[in-house]
Design a protein around this motif. Structure first.
Motif, PDB file in Angstrom:
ATOM      1  N   GLU A   1       0.835  -1.195   0.000  1.00 33.65           N
ATOM      2  CA  GLU A   1       0.000   0.000   0.000  1.00 33.65           C
ATOM      3  C   GLU A   1       0.874   1.250   0.000  1.00 33.65           C
ATOM      4  O   GLU A   1       1.889   1.301   0.696  1.00 33.65           O
ATOM      5  CB  GLU A   1      -0.895   0.022   1.242  1.00 33.65           C
ATOM      6  CG  GLU A   1      -2.163  -0.777   1.117  1.00 33.65           C
ATOM      7  CD  GLU A   1      -3.212  -0.056   0.286  1.00 33.65           C
ATOM      8  OE1 GLU A   1      -3.490   1.129   0.538  1.00 33.65           O
ATOM      9  OE2 GLU A   1      -3.735  -0.695  -0.642  1.00 33.65           O
TER      10      GLU A   1
ATOM     11  N   ASP B   1      -0.052   7.202   3.232  1.00 28.42           N
ATOM     12  CA  ASP B   1      -1.202   8.108   3.233  1.00 28.42           C
ATOM     13  C   ASP B   1      -0.831   9.459   2.629  1.00 28.42           C
ATOM     14  O   ASP B   1      -1.647  10.093   1.943  1.00 28.42           O
ATOM     15  CB  ASP B   1      -1.713   8.301   4.664  1.00 28.42           C
ATOM     16  CG  ASP B   1      -2.378   7.045   5.222  1.00 28.42           C
ATOM     17  OD1 ASP B   1      -2.769   6.174   4.417  1.00 28.42           O
ATOM     18  OD2 ASP B   1      -2.485   6.934   6.457  1.00 28.42           O
TER      19      ASP B   1
ATOM     20  N   LYS C   1      -0.983   9.060  -1.066  1.00 26.93           N
ATOM     21  CA  LYS C   1      -2.362   8.901  -1.528  1.00 26.93           C
ATOM     22  C   LYS C   1      -3.036  10.263  -1.706  1.00 26.93           C
ATOM     23  O   LYS C   1      -3.762  10.489  -2.681  1.00 26.93           O
ATOM     24  CB  LYS C   1      -3.164   8.069  -0.523  1.00 26.93           C
ATOM     25  CG  LYS C   1      -2.879   6.577  -0.552  1.00 26.93           C
ATOM     26  CD  LYS C   1      -3.726   5.868   0.503  1.00 26.93           C
ATOM     27  CE  LYS C   1      -3.449   4.388   0.564  1.00 26.93           C
ATOM     28  NZ  LYS C   1      -4.234   3.720   1.630  1.00 26.93           N
TER      29      LYS C   1
END
Length: 377
Positions: free
Chosen positions: A253, A256, A259
């Motif tokens: 992933e 943050d 993102k």
């Protein structure tokens, strides 16, 4: 025959040429490499320009014009080098358009004498961006301590950057942080993040050169580690890249922080494998190409390495991500053998800046002499 360069490109590796000269431009050779060898970008540095311009008749006419105009040596060098980069950018413009600005890029470096001055580096980067005046140029800024805030400041102004002379994993993480900070500042001022591109040039062969020299001094079983540290270092750099930007297969992933920027249109800062010409004749001449295959990367090659890969390179797929554990073990073994990693990467950074500065000064000397000769006619 298997088209190794096409396979490399299909695996997600952008093939760039680590060279540029007016002769290459005038002969149509660069255009041929784009058409026939899957080349989608060009990098330059002070050493490349010093070799290209020193004693090359292709520059005589422009040098004579510059002498008549009584330009200083520094001004003349920038007129010559930006002219070559502008012409190369025009050759690669169709690639730039076809890839949405991802490739088709040509890099030009700030004056290496400014590597330890943040303000001067920023000023030089803005000047080069204006001089070349092409959307598909990258301004190269070295990843020195003074370079890091300069990288952020230049990106914040919407200027695309190639961060160069990265040797250590810690510094690479600092470079990615500088990139994200630059994008955040650009976003805060309303700039279009989708128009900003960046690559992080992680140097490869020089790591083996320095570490192998030290392993030879240790002797014994330590010599079995020769030729392994550079690949390990680069592979762990890609692991660090995935921790920030996420993996192509979704297993990792993104952070943050990334993102949020990606949602605003930002593009990842791709890892670029630099210094991929093998210097040790005992190692395969395609080692730093075929063993550093991973999606979303760039490999900038000297022409000899490009030709070797085209001739006998064997591309077997991703050779980076399956080898993270082995890479970590190699660097641990190198440290256990008594080789100081932190000292190695600092020496390499210092030498890298010094080598480029030496080449730049040699180039200035050549142009000074030529301008003087033309000016006396």
């Amino acid at each position: 025959m298997t088209d190794a360069l096409k396979r490399l490109s299909d695996e997600g590796v952008a093939i760039w040429l680590d060279d540029l000269s007016r002769e290459r431009l005038n002969s149509g050779n660069l255009a041929e490499l784009v058409q026939e060898k899957h080349v989608v970008g060009v990098t330059t540095n002070p050493t490349i320009f010093q070799k290209a311009i020193g004693g090359n008749g292709a520059y005589a006419g422009q040098l004579e014009d510059l002498a008549v105009r009584k330009l200083t040596t520094d001004e003349a060098v920038r007129m010559i080098t930006t002219s070559d980069v502008r012409d190369a950018a025009d050759v690669l413009r169709p690639v730039y358009d076809a890839t949405g600005g991802r490739d088709g890029r040509v890099s030009i470096e700030v004056d290496p004498r400014l590597a330890h001055s943040t303000a001067a580096t920023v000023a030089e980067a803005k000047q080069l961006w204006w001089l070349v005046d092409r959307p598909n140029v990258f301004i190269k800024i070295p990843a020195t301590k003074a370079g890091l805030p300069a990288i952020t400041a230049v990106l914040a102004k919407g200027i695309s950057v190639n961060v160069t002379l990265i040797f250590s994993l810690e510094r690479y993480r600092e470079v990615m942080d500088a990139y994200l900070t630059g994008l955040e500042q650009a976003k805060a001022t309303g700039l279009d993040l989708s128009s900003i591109e960046s690559v992080a040039s992680f140097f490869v062969s020089r790591v083996d050169t320095e570490i192998d020299k030290r392993l030879d001094k240790v002797g014994g079983a330590a010599k079995e580690l020769k030729g392994k540290a550079a690949l390990a270092n680069a592979r762990l750099a890609y692991q660090a890249y995935e921790e920030v930007f996420g993996s192509a297969d979704g297993r990792q992933e993104p952070s943050d922080r990334w993102k949020a920027l990606e949602a605003a249109g930002a593009k990842p800062q791709r890892p670029l494998w630099a210094s991929t010409g093998v210097k040790d004749p005992n190692l395969p001449d395609t080692l730093y190409v075929t063993e550093l295959v991973a999606p979303g990367t760039v490999n900038t090659m000297p022409e000899a390495t490009l030709d070797a890969t085209d001739d006998h390179g064997v591309v077997t797929g991703d050779t980076v991500r399956p080898n993270y554990a082995d890479a970590k073990a190699v660097l641990e073994a190198v440290a256990a053998a008594g080789v100081d990693y932190d000292d190695v990467v600092q020496v390499l950074e210092d030498e890298g800046v010094e080598k480029f500065e030496t080449s730049w000064n040699e180039l200035l000397d050549t142009v000074t002499a030529t301008l003087a000769a033309h000016g006396s006619n």
